[in-house]
Design an enzyme around this catalytic site. Structure first.
Site, mmCIF file in Angstrom:
data_model
loop_
_atom_site.group_PDB
_atom_site.id
_atom_site.type_symbol
_atom_site.label_atom_id
_atom_site.label_comp_id
_atom_site.label_asym_id
_atom_site.label_seq_id
_atom_site.Cartn_x
_atom_site.Cartn_y
_atom_site.Cartn_z
ATOM 1 N N HIS A 1 0.832 -1.206 0.000
ATOM 2 C CA HIS A 1 0.000 0.000 0.000
ATOM 3 C C HIS A 1 0.867 1.256 0.000
ATOM 4 O O HIS A 1 0.390 2.327 0.353
ATOM 5 C CB HIS A 1 -0.898 0.010 1.241
ATOM 6 N N HIS A 2 2.155 1.108 -0.385
ATOM 7 C CA HIS A 2 3.010 2.301 -0.329
ATOM 8 C C HIS A 2 2.549 3.345 -1.322
ATOM 9 O O HIS A 2 2.822 4.523 -1.178
ATOM 10 C CB HIS A 2 4.485 1.944 -0.559
ATOM 11 N N LYS B 1 -2.750 -2.489 -7.733
ATOM 12 C CA LYS B 1 -3.060 -2.838 -9.113
ATOM 13 C C LYS B 1 -2.579 -4.242 -9.400
ATOM 14 O O LYS B 1 -1.479 -4.619 -9.010
ATOM 15 C CB LYS B 1 -2.325 -1.848 -10.039
ATOM 16 N N LYS C 1 7.219 -4.556 -10.172
ATOM 17 C CA LYS C 1 7.001 -4.163 -11.567
ATOM 18 C C LYS C 1 6.581 -2.692 -11.659
ATOM 19 O O LYS C 1 7.135 -1.924 -12.437
ATOM 20 C CB LYS C 1 5.870 -5.051 -12.100
ATOM 21 N N ASP D 1 7.879 3.084 -12.877
ATOM 22 C CA ASP D 1 7.319 4.324 -12.310
ATOM 23 C C ASP D 1 5.822 4.454 -12.549
ATOM 24 O O ASP D 1 5.334 5.512 -12.977
ATOM 25 C CB ASP D 1 8.059 5.557 -12.880
ATOM 26 N N LYS E 1 -2.995 -8.861 -6.744
ATOM 27 C CA LYS E 1 -3.369 -9.898 -7.716
ATOM 28 C C LYS E 1 -4.557 -10.659 -7.159
ATOM 29 O O LYS E 1 -4.681 -10.844 -5.956
ATOM 30 C CB LYS E 1 -2.214 -10.884 -7.934
ATOM 31 N N SER F 1 -2.320 -0.042 -18.549
ATOM 32 C CA SER F 1 -3.441 -0.017 -17.602
ATOM 33 C C SER F 1 -3.448 1.305 -16.834
ATOM 34 O O SER F 1 -4.502 1.880 -16.562
ATOM 35 C CB SER F 1 -3.328 -1.170 -16.597
HETATM 36 P P1 NAD Z 1 -3.413 -16.349 -21.732
HETATM 37 O O1 NAD Z 1 -4.312 -17.226 -20.969
HETATM 38 O O2 NAD Z 1 -3.975 -15.382 -22.712
HETATM 39 O O3 NAD Z 1 -2.291 -17.193 -22.512
HETATM 40 C C1 NAD Z 1 -1.532 -18.229 -21.968
HETATM 41 C C2 NAD Z 1 -1.348 -19.242 -23.100
HETATM 42 O O4 NAD Z 1 -0.373 -20.215 -22.701
HETATM 43 C C3 NAD Z 1 -2.630 -19.999 -23.428
HETATM 44 O O5 NAD Z 1 -2.871 -19.923 -24.821
HETATM 45 C C4 NAD Z 1 -2.333 -21.433 -22.970
HETATM 46 O O6 NAD Z 1 -2.988 -22.414 -23.763
HETATM 47 C C5 NAD Z 1 -0.825 -21.500 -23.131
HETATM 48 N N1 NAD Z 1 -0.158 -22.514 -22.307
HETATM 49 C C6 NAD Z 1 -0.489 -22.954 -21.068
HETATM 50 N N2 NAD Z 1 0.400 -23.877 -20.648
HETATM 51 C C7 NAD Z 1 1.312 -24.022 -21.643
HETATM 52 C C8 NAD Z 1 2.503 -24.802 -21.812
HETATM 53 N N3 NAD Z 1 2.925 -25.621 -20.844
HETATM 54 N N4 NAD Z 1 3.194 -24.696 -22.953
HETATM 55 C C9 NAD Z 1 2.794 -23.853 -23.932
HETATM 56 N N5 NAD Z 1 1.686 -23.080 -23.828
HETATM 57 C C10 NAD Z 1 0.955 -23.163 -22.702
HETATM 58 O O7 NAD Z 1 -2.552 -15.573 -20.616
HETATM 59 P P2 NAD Z 1 -1.712 -14.250 -20.801
HETATM 60 O O8 NAD Z 1 -2.543 -13.104 -20.339
HETATM 61 O O9 NAD Z 1 -1.062 -14.227 -22.128
HETATM 62 O O10 NAD Z 1 -0.600 -14.456 -19.661
HETATM 63 C C11 NAD Z 1 0.535 -15.296 -19.881
HETATM 64 C C12 NAD Z 1 1.576 -14.966 -18.808
HETATM 65 O O11 NAD Z 1 1.907 -13.575 -18.864
HETATM 66 C C13 NAD Z 1 1.126 -15.213 -17.362
HETATM 67 O O12 NAD Z 1 2.242 -15.596 -16.599
HETATM 68 C C14 NAD Z 1 0.643 -13.848 -16.919
HETATM 69 O O13 NAD Z 1 0.662 -13.693 -15.511
HETATM 70 C C15 NAD Z 1 1.666 -12.966 -17.598
HETATM 71 N N6 NAD Z 1 1.247 -11.582 -17.801
HETATM 72 C C16 NAD Z 1 0.108 -11.260 -18.461
HETATM 73 C C17 NAD Z 1 -0.235 -9.913 -18.646
HETATM 74 C C18 NAD Z 1 -1.444 -9.483 -19.454
HETATM 75 O O14 NAD Z 1 -1.588 -8.266 -19.680
HETATM 76 N N7 NAD Z 1 -2.277 -10.370 -19.916
HETATM 77 C C19 NAD Z 1 0.581 -8.904 -18.115
HETATM 78 C C20 NAD Z 1 1.758 -9.273 -17.462
HETATM 79 C C21 NAD Z 1 2.079 -10.600 -17.304
#
Ligand code: NAD
Length: 471
Positions: free
Chosen positions: A64-65, A70, A94, A99, A106, A362
């Protein structure tokens, strides 16, 4: 030990390693490391066939700093209290690195979204929001969710709609969640922001000739051989931007399997094939790999893990041939794998920096919602007219007229999307260099992940020190 518990341990160990290189008071460091609020709820929902099912859901507010907090909302079967805490902690670091003035949070619901109809998912989402609002775990000044694995603009629209119904007349209600569809208060460029940010980050890293030379690579993206694991939101867009910049996609992995082609896979054709066949396998001209993990062991330069956490382990790290591992996903590399890769001279670009493009845009969306005006609306036409006047003066002085195409190219005012992408590019390229500086200052004693966390810890520590509580 659950996967989530291992993930939390992984994040905390990375924090401890970085904290050891700072001079902050141990109580301050302990305060930064610990999750501040953890909310758990269970609630019943009615399935379409009339059965009742009990859902389990969490929200962790790590810091909460700065407020609001988010962080995304994940729908996946592995969600538990520890997983959301690990992901919330990563969000704190992150936001500090790029910044973005938020604390980390989460949330998640333990479910496989493929097993539920859209109507069922809508009921689940709306009930989850109701529980969060009831406990003050959501609001434009408190805690602002966003999409993550298993959720997207559709879920964010349901969230915004539920919140605004629960808070009639709240002027800034649309700022309660980001990643909304543009027609429901979202911002242009958010859907592709994380993948685009991954690309900008890698491009910046690859532009430093000295560091590329140390890896035996030439500077730039052109011609680099890339493997992408996961073709969801992050992976698909990262792949697209790499391909557009001239990189060669030599391997793609999805949950059903992996394909490879040393001459390059055409991303859009692979996606069309997957939509039609529900699988990337059997793609014309490509080789099917026996196991999806095999894609990680091809011969290539850059690996973008963009699926889930803990994919690169002590087991497969010794066989990964990439020179650069670019963490699109959160926590894809275990602590042990990290040590192996670093020992082998692989450059790991840490999640806390590299996938910060999503939260950056975002933040822009939240600012837009609070401002109640689309970016570019006030200045686009003014810029256009100013550039046109300038061209007119130039035409007068050189004694000839520009073609209509030349005029149009030069006099275009910035649209919302232009401004978002430019803000994202500025953020991702600018945020890399302070991390690199710390990395270089410690001359070989720390990896980039530790360097990034040192930078993040220093920034969060400063916020707490300004409160006068900690020395
Ligand atoms: P998503 O659900 O849209 O995509 C994930 C994809 O990975 C899916 O298509 C799934 O079928 C595939 N998958 C699952 N297990 C797999 C494996 N073992 N091998 C290959 N493919 C596999 O999710 P996303 O939003 O793209 O998020 C992916 C990662 O990025 C997560 O770790 C998430 O926390 C991180 N992330 C997402 C965002 C965002 O804006 N969406 C932002 C920052 C970080």
């Amino acid at each position: 030990m659950s996967l989530g518990a291992r993930f939390l341990e992984q994040v905390d160990r990375a924090f401890d390693r970085a904290a050891g290189f700072t001079n902050h008071d141990p109580t301050l460091l302990a305060n930064i490391r610990t999750c501040k609020n953890l909310f758990y709820t269970s609630f019943p929902i009615k399935r379409d066939d009339g059965r009742i099912e009990v859902m389990h859901a969490w929200r962790a507010e790590h810091s909460h700093h700065k407020l609001p907090c988010k962080g995304g909302i994940r729908y996946a079967e592995a969600v538990d209290a520890e997983e959301v805490q690990a992901l919330a902690a990563l969000m704190t670091y992150k936001c500090a690195l790029v910044d973005v003035p938020f604390g980390g949070a989460k949330g998640g619901i333990r479910l496989n979204p493929k097993r539920y109809s859209p109507a069922e998912l809508e009921r689940i989402t709306r009930r989850y929001v109701f529980e969060l609002v009831r406990k003050n775990f959501m609001g434009p000044g408190l805690d602002v969710p966003a999409p993550d694995v298993g959720t997207g603009p559709r879920e964010m629209a349901w969230i915004a709609d539920t919140y605004t119904q629960l808070r009639p007349g709240e002027l800034d209600a649309m700022g309660c969640v980001t990643g909304k569809p543009v027609s429901a208060g979202g911002i242009r460029g958010r859907v592709e922001a994380t993948g685009r940010g991954v690309f900008y980050g890698v491009r910046e890293v690859c532009s430093v000739a000295e560091d590329m030379q140390a890896l035996g690579l030439s500077p730039g993206i052109q011609g680099k051989r890339v493997v992408i694991q996961g073709l969801g939101n992050v992976g698909y867009f990262a792949a697209r931007f790499f391909q557009e910049a001239g990189a060669v996609l030599v391997g793609l992995a999805e949950s059903e399997g992996a394909i490879a082609d040393p001459n390059g896979l055409d991303l859009e054709k692979v996606m069309a094939h997957r939509r039609e066949r529900r699988s990337i396998l059997e793609f014309s001209g490509a080789t099917n790999l026996t196991r999806r993990e095999d894609a990680l062991e091809l011969d290539y330069d850059i690996l973008v893990p963009a699926a889930l956490e803990r994919q690169i382990t002590a087991e497969n790290a010794p066989r990964i041939k990439a020179k650069i591992v670019a963490e699109g996903a959160n926590g894809p590399t275990t602590t042990e794998a990290d040590e192996i890769l670093t020992r082998r001279g692989v450059l790991v670009l840490p999640d806390a920096y590299l996938n910060a493009g999503g939260v950056t845009v975002s933040y822009f969306e939240w600012v837009k919602n609070l401002g109640h005006v689309r970016f570019g609306r006030m200045q686009k036409r003014f810029e256009q007219n100013a550039y046109a006047r300038l061209l007119h003066v130039v035409e007068g002085s050189i004694g000839r007229q520009f073609t209509p195409e030349q005029t149009e190219r030069v006099t275009r005012g910035a649209s919302e999307e232009d401004l978002v992408n430019s803000g994202l590019e500025e953020t991702m390229t600018g945020a890399y260099h302070p991390i690199r500086e710390v990395w270089k200052q410690h001359g070989g004693k720390v990896d980039l992940r530790t360097a990034a966390l040192i930078v993040a810890i220093d920034k969060v520590a400063l916020s707490y020190q300004q409160l006068g509580i900690f020395p």
